[in-house]
Design a protein around this motif. Structure first.
Motif, short mmCIF file in Angstrom:
data_model
loop_
_atom_site.label_atom_id
_atom_site.label_comp_id
_atom_site.label_asym_id
_atom_site.label_seq_id
_atom_site.Cartn_x
_atom_site.Cartn_y
_atom_site.Cartn_z
N LYS A 186 16.69 19.91 61.79
CA LYS A 186 15.69 20.94 61.55
C LYS A 186 14.91 20.56 60.30
N THR A 187 13.62 20.30 60.47
CA THR A 187 12.83 19.69 59.41
C THR A 187 11.56 20.47 59.14
N LEU A 188 11.28 20.65 57.85
CA LEU A 188 10.03 21.27 57.40
C LEU A 188 9.21 20.22 56.66
N TYR B 122 16.64 24.68 56.32
CA TYR B 122 16.35 23.40 56.98
C TYR B 122 17.34 22.32 56.56
N SER C 103 13.02 15.40 63.12
CA SER C 103 13.09 16.49 64.09
C SER C 103 13.52 15.98 65.46
#
Length: 261
Positions: free
Chosen positions: A31-33, A109, A26
């Motif tokens: 964009k990271t989950l 993501y 991130s």
């Protein structure tokens, strides 16, 4: 990309790696989950102070809410899908829904990091099968290496390739197994070594990732380097001249953006 972070045994730093890798990705603009995939023994939420948040993954897997309602943006910039500590929540969850849930949000993501349960069981099989890549977490100890081989074999059976191995808690023991020896035994590349660092324990007590707690620490730098390797823009942070003349994370992000041009 969906990355399942897996280990054959507990206590090797799998959840710590999942949390810090997700935050590192991130911080460099991805964009990271980060998903707490251990629905029976959830721990990831503790690091992000989200273990009491409602709804959680338990509620999603019981069909009580949409997955996007259970995702929270953390102050680090990472998005978190936590699992509660509730036994009742675990009992009502249907893990068979997990692949559908992850598939539904994966395209939202750049990276989905799944903190999988330790061991080899049906739950782990589901986490290995849903992933694009598996990151195997090891420590330089014989039992951990042996269990890591089993994870690799299970990944191959699931048709999911290994991204590499992360060797955690290095430098504790003068007689510990070395990287070359471990790579020969496991027949996989060790793509990162994370040193034993008291800052990791201190950060966990503060309910933070070590990247937040001590960004200049050896382990923080190692996690940032791991993230850069995964996105394909690796630089050796230790060799960047005057790396701390500006904020560490800002420096890494600036260098990463330069690599993309």
């Amino acid at each position: 990309m969906i990355i399942t972070v897996a280990s054959g045994k507990g206590g090797v730093g799998k959840t710590t790696t999942s949390a810090n890798l997700g935050v590192a990705l991130s911080k460099i603009g991805k964009k990271t989950l980060i998903v707490d995939g251990d629905i029976s023994m959830a721990n990831l939420g503790l690091i992000f102070n989200l273990e009491k948040k409602k709804p959680s993954l338990h509620d999603v897997l019981s069909g009580e809410c949409d997955v996007r309602e259970a995702i929270y943006k953390h102050k680090t910039g990472a998005h978190i899908l936590p699992t509660s500590l509730s036994i009742e929540g675990y009992k009502k969850s249907d893990l068979d829904l997990f692949p559908e849930v992850i598939s539904d949000i994966a395209d939202d993501y750049d990276y989905v990091i799944i903190d999988a349960p330790a061991g080899l069981n049906r739950d782990m099989a589901i986490h290995l099968a849903i992933a694009d890549k598996v990151l195997v977490i090891l420590t330089p100890e014989l039992f951990s290496i042996a269990d890591g081989i089993k994870i690799k074999q299970s990944s191959e059976m699931a048709g999911t390739s290994i991204l590499g191995a992360v060797l955690n808690k290095t430098g504790r023991d003068f007689g510990e197994m070395g990287v070359d020896e471990i790579e020969m035994i496991v027949n996989e590349k060790v793509i990162s070594t994370i040193p034993e660092d008291e800052n990791i324990r201190n950060a966990t007590l503060k309910r933070m990732t070590v990247i937040e707690y001590s960004p200049k620490s050896p382990s923080s730098k190692a996690y940032m380097e791991l993230a850069l390797k995964i996105v394909g823009s690796y630089v050796d942070i230790n060799k960047i001249e005057e790396v701390y003349n500006e904020g560490f994370i800002d420096k890494v992000k600036r260098i990463f953006l330069r690599f993309k041009k």
